[in-house]
Design a protein around this motif. Structure first.
Motif, PDB file in Angstrom:
ATOM      1  N   GLU A   1      -2.601   9.042   0.124  1.00  0.00           N
ATOM      2  CA  GLU A   1      -1.250   9.478   0.923  1.00  0.00           C
ATOM      3  C   GLU A   1      -2.011   8.835   2.641  1.00  0.00           C
ATOM      4  N   GLN A   2      -2.548   9.374   2.941  1.00  0.00           N
ATOM      5  CA  GLN A   2      -3.171   8.683   3.902  1.00  0.00           C
ATOM      6  C   GLN A   2      -4.023   7.316   3.446  1.00  0.00           C
ATOM      7  N   GLU A  44      -8.661   1.251  -1.772  1.00  0.00           N
ATOM      8  CA  GLU A  44      -9.211   1.994  -3.095  1.00  0.00           C
ATOM      9  C   GLU A  44      -8.722   3.501  -2.303  1.00  0.00           C
ATOM     10  N   ALA A  45      -8.181   3.630  -3.061  1.00  0.00           N
ATOM     11  CA  ALA A  45      -8.071   5.683  -2.761  1.00  0.00           C
ATOM     12  C   ALA A  45      -8.751   6.515  -3.445  1.00  0.00           C
ATOM     13  N   ARG A  46      -9.733   7.660  -3.409  1.00  0.00           N
ATOM     14  CA  ARG A  46     -10.556   8.689  -4.059  1.00  0.00           C
ATOM     15  C   ARG A  46     -10.050   9.835  -4.204  1.00  0.00           C
ATOM     16  N   GLY A  47      -9.192   9.280  -5.068  1.00  0.00           N
ATOM     17  CA  GLY A  47      -8.362  10.520  -5.799  1.00  0.00           C
ATOM     18  C   GLY A  47      -7.016  10.709  -4.952  1.00  0.00           C
ATOM     19  N   VAL A  48      -6.294  11.946  -5.042  1.00  0.00           N
ATOM     20  CA  VAL A  48      -4.734  12.390  -5.023  1.00  0.00           C
ATOM     21  C   VAL A  48      -4.315  13.125  -3.406  1.00  0.00           C
ATOM     22  N   ILE A  54      -1.504   5.213   1.570  1.00  0.00           N
ATOM     23  CA  ILE A  54      -0.434   4.618   2.120  1.00  0.00           C
ATOM     24  C   ILE A  54      -0.204   4.395   3.057  1.00  0.00           C
ATOM     25  N   ARG A  55      -0.319   5.184   4.274  1.00  0.00           N
ATOM     26  CA  ARG A  55       0.065   5.166   5.685  1.00  0.00           C
ATOM     27  C   ARG A  55      -0.491   4.471   6.423  1.00  0.00           C
ATOM     28  N   GLY A  56      -1.846   4.214   6.317  1.00  0.00           N
ATOM     29  CA  GLY A  56      -2.689   3.316   6.384  1.00  0.00           C
ATOM     30  C   GLY A  56      -2.371   1.894   6.020  1.00  0.00           C
ATOM     31  N   ALA A  57      -1.450   1.286   4.657  1.00  0.00           N
ATOM     32  CA  ALA A  57      -1.809   0.025   4.664  1.00  0.00           C
ATOM     33  C   ALA A  57      -0.709  -0.463   5.910  1.00  0.00           C
ATOM     34  N   VAL A  74      -3.388  -0.193  -2.559  1.00  0.00           N
ATOM     35  CA  VAL A  74      -3.746   0.809  -2.056  1.00  0.00           C
ATOM     36  C   VAL A  74      -3.490   1.341  -3.887  1.00  0.00           C
ATOM     37  N   LEU A  75      -4.932   1.425  -4.481  1.00  0.00           N
ATOM     38  CA  LEU A  75      -5.581   1.312  -5.272  1.00  0.00           C
ATOM     39  C   LEU A  75      -5.768   2.922  -5.743  1.00  0.00           C
ATOM     40  N   PRO A  76      -4.526   3.541  -6.587  1.00  0.00           N
ATOM     41  CA  PRO A  76      -4.723   4.794  -6.697  1.00  0.00           C
ATOM     42  C   PRO A  76      -6.574   6.018  -6.931  1.00  0.00           C
TER      43      PRO A  76
END
Length: 84
Positions: A78-79, A70-74, A81-84, A37-39
């Motif tokens: 969390e979503q 790839e998350a698009r910000g803070v 990481i939970r999805g991973a 998960v990339l921040p």
């Protein structure tokens, strides 16, 4: 002569044990899987890009299953990481 016979018997047992314990050539398997998960999205030319390159290399060279998220910000981290 008796000691020579025992030595040969011991040597034979060691050889058989070594052959029996020998692993066959393993085919690459995908027993290991990962999620990265990339921040932030890629393109920062630093840790995020290096991490993604390492994960892609593991997928291609080691044939492991993996997901790069790839998350698009803070707010999305969390979503993700939970999805991973």
């Amino acid at each position: 002569m008796k000691s020579r016979g025992w030595m040969l018997a011991g040597l034979l047992i060691l050889i058989l044990a070594a052959v029996g314990c020998q692993r066959q050539a393993a085919q690459p398997t995908s027993e290991f899987a990962f999620a990265l998960v990339l921040p932030n999205p890629r393109g920062d030319r630093s840790f995020i890009d290096a991490s993604a390159r390492g994960a892609e290399r593991a997928q291609s060279e080691l044939q492991v299953k993996g997901n790069i998220i790839e998350a698009r910000g803070v707010s999305e981290q969390e979503q993700a990481i939970r999805g991973a």
